[in-house]
Design a protein around this motif. Structure first.
Motif, PDB file in Angstrom:
ATOM      1  N   CYS A 379       0.843  -1.213   0.000  1.00  0.00           N
ATOM      2  CA  CYS A 379       0.000   0.000   0.000  1.00  0.00           C
ATOM      3  C   CYS A 379       0.874   1.257   0.000  1.00  0.00           C
ATOM      4  O   CYS A 379       1.674   1.457   0.918  1.00  0.00           O
ATOM      5  CB  CYS A 379      -0.928   0.010   1.215  1.00  0.00           C
ATOM      6  N   LEU A 383      -1.595   2.082   4.504  1.00  0.00           N
ATOM      7  CA  LEU A 383      -2.816   1.627   5.173  1.00  0.00           C
ATOM      8  C   LEU A 383      -2.731   0.128   5.430  1.00  0.00           C
ATOM      9  O   LEU A 383      -1.819  -0.553   4.949  1.00  0.00           O
ATOM     10  CB  LEU A 383      -4.041   1.929   4.298  1.00  0.00           C
ATOM     11  N   CYS A 408      -7.317   6.216   1.369  1.00  0.00           N
ATOM     12  CA  CYS A 408      -7.055   5.260   0.276  1.00  0.00           C
ATOM     13  C   CYS A 408      -7.163   5.988  -1.057  1.00  0.00           C
ATOM     14  O   CYS A 408      -8.147   6.677  -1.313  1.00  0.00           O
ATOM     15  CB  CYS A 408      -8.075   4.122   0.344  1.00  0.00           C
ATOM     16  N   CYS A 411      -5.768   2.815  -5.549  1.00  0.00           N
ATOM     17  CA  CYS A 411      -4.813   2.391  -6.577  1.00  0.00           C
ATOM     18  C   CYS A 411      -5.017   0.928  -6.982  1.00  0.00           C
ATOM     19  O   CYS A 411      -4.590   0.523  -8.062  1.00  0.00           O
ATOM     20  CB  CYS A 411      -3.378   2.603  -6.093  1.00  0.00           C
ATOM     21  N   CYS A 414      -3.557  -3.464  -3.480  1.00  0.00           N
ATOM     22  CA  CYS A 414      -3.849  -4.495  -2.473  1.00  0.00           C
ATOM     23  C   CYS A 414      -4.668  -5.633  -3.071  1.00  0.00           C
ATOM     24  O   CYS A 414      -4.365  -6.809  -2.846  1.00  0.00           O
ATOM     25  CB  CYS A 414      -4.552  -3.867  -1.268  1.00  0.00           C
ATOM     26  N   LEU A 425     -10.120  -3.663  -2.658  1.00  0.00           N
ATOM     27  CA  LEU A 425     -10.445  -2.329  -3.179  1.00  0.00           C
ATOM     28  C   LEU A 425     -11.957  -2.114  -3.214  1.00  0.00           C
ATOM     29  O   LEU A 425     -12.446  -1.058  -2.824  1.00  0.00           O
ATOM     30  CB  LEU A 425      -9.826  -2.125  -4.571  1.00  0.00           C
TER      31      LEU A 425
END
Ligand code: SF4
Ligand code: SF4
Length: 441
Positions: A379, A383, A408, A411, A414, A425
């Motif tokens: 991340c 986060l 957040c 992106c 994760c 996400l």
């Protein structure tokens, strides 16, 4: 899509998949009969329609006025008749939309400001023109640019960062804008000297997989000793604001903080170009460049698209599908949102249409978390995605907020890295929406 894991907070290396479009010059997209203009093409309050069904409108005529300080006007990109104002599907949901039947006459409304005066404009004139033009972050963030260019009182800006990273796989729209319109980007940058009198340095950050864009901007900025074109390591998400500020200016924005707190403003290349065109030619934001690519697309292209054009028209411009698509995304595979109805329109923040085949789109079945920590390691804003996701799934919105969900940047790192295929996400996006909804109440 394969990944190589790069260690804590270093990001990742998704396959770039840009070679099918990176060298293709921008060409005009077809303009269909029916155009769709959502009143929410931006972060903030929806714009308010000021036209009615039956009205005749011109190219560059305002259809909906900004609905608050953080909002943006919506303009027609064609001339014709308003035939409906109704809810329509958009990328990621639905929105009230103004539907215009194109008469193909392209009758033009008056420019929003007198053309040819950009270099003589005062700070207030530039800001009001950018606001009037309805310009928002065109890299996908869609935050109203006039607000971004007006830092809170007492905050001095000494560094402007132009984001030409375009780290999202497949997308090449900014790449082509940099190669083909470098002079207009530099003209846009020069307006910022009026906006920020204490400006000392201007960095243009471009991933090192775009040597032609680096060269074009070096050539265009050769006369300015305060503009530095900086190649950046190709890495995802190199283009996040905080990454750019850290890598280029060597400053760190605090969690939840604004770039202005470290005396920086970050703007996307296409956005700064649009600011110049608004001030110099009086053009509102009615068109943008969109790359259309992916394995199933017959002839990938970089298209100059009138905002409001339905996606299926662009796919047709690219020869349609060579194989059955597995997933169509508004944007790239990392941050893009899946689209089920190809009739959704291109909006101000649509950088790309990416089409994956069924094999590429297959993400596998969700499994239990194996506590590998890879989502945390990857991340870029430090986060703990799994904890936010779990808090959301338990309905604990306050906990998700406490864990920093609103920081957040969506992106997608994760989700892609997760070996258990947990839709991190998606869950974090839902958590953010729930937090916003709770706060609005
Ligand atoms: S999507 Fe959000 S939580 Fe996930 S890696 Fe990116 S910034 Fe972090
Ligand atoms: S959510 Fe996925 S990436 Fe994160 S710790 Fe669990 S298994 Fe690993």
């Amino acid at each position: 899509m394969s990944f190589s894991f790069m260690g804590k907070h270093n990001g990742s290396h998704p396959e770039e998949n840009k070679s099918r479009t990176s060298k293709l010059p921008i060409v005009d997209a077809s303009v269909p009969k029916i155009m769709i203009f959502p009143v929410s093409m931006h972060i903030g309050a929806p714009a308010k329609p000021i036209v009615e069904v039956g009205d005749q409108v011109k190219v560059g005529q305002i259809l909906a006025e900004e609905g608050g300080f953080v909002s943006a006007h919506v303009y027609s990109s064609v001339s014709g008749e308003v035939i409906a104002i109704e809810k329509r599907g958009v990328i990621g949901g639905e929105a009230d939309s103004i539907i215009v039947k194109n008469d193909y006459k392209y009758l033009k409304a008056d420019p929003i400001v007198e053309p040819g005066r950009s270099q003589d404009m005062s700070k207030d004139e530039i800001i009001s023109t950018v606001r009037k033009a309805g310009i928002v972050g065109m890299g996908g963030a869609t935050f109203p640019t006039a607000v971004k260019l007006s830092p809170p009182p007492g905050m001095t800006i000494d560094t402007l960062i132009i984001n030409g990273a375009e780290c999202e796989p497949y997308s090449t729209s900014d790449h082509r804008v940099m190669v083909e319109h470098a002079d207009e980007i530099i003209s846009g940058i020069n307006l910022s000297r009026t906006l920020f009198p204490m400006l000392r340095r201007i960095y243009i950050g471009i991933e090192d997989n775009k040597p032609d864009a680096i060269k074009a901007l070096e050539d265009a900025s050769a006369d300015f000793d305060d503009i530095f074109v900086r190649p950046l390591k190709t890495m995802y998400p190199q283009g996040s604001e905080k990454n750019l500020i850290k890598n280029l200016a060597g400053r760190e924005v605090s969690p939840g903080g604004l770039p202005a707190e470290v005396r920086c403003v970050v703007a996307n290349t296409s956005t700064i170009r649009s600011c110049y065109r608004a001030c110099e030619f009086g053009e509102p934001l009615i068109e943008r460049i969109v790359s259309v690519s992916g394995t199933p697309i017959k002839e990938p292209k970089n298209l100059r698209v009138k905002i409001g054009t339905p996606m299926d028209s662009l796919i047709e411009d690219c020869g349609g599908f060579a194989e059955v698509p597995g997933k169509v995304l508004g944007g790239g595979p990392m941050m893009g949102k899946p689209v089920s109805d190809l009739g959704v329109p291109i909006i101000k923040g649509t950088t790309a249409i990416t089409v994956l085949n069924p094999e590429e789109a297959e993400i596998g079945d969700e499994q239990d978390c194996i506590m590998c920590s890879e989502c945390i390691n990857v991340c870029p804003v430090s986060l703990q995605p799994i904890l936010i996701s779990e808090a959301f799934e338990r309905g604990n919105i306050d906990k998700a907020k406490e864990l920093g969900a609103m920081d957040c940047i969506e992106c997608g790192n994760c989700s892609f890295i997760c070996p258990s295929k947990i839709p991190l996400l998606d869950n974090i996006r839902s958590a953010k929406a729930a937090i916003k909804q709770k706060e609005e109440k």
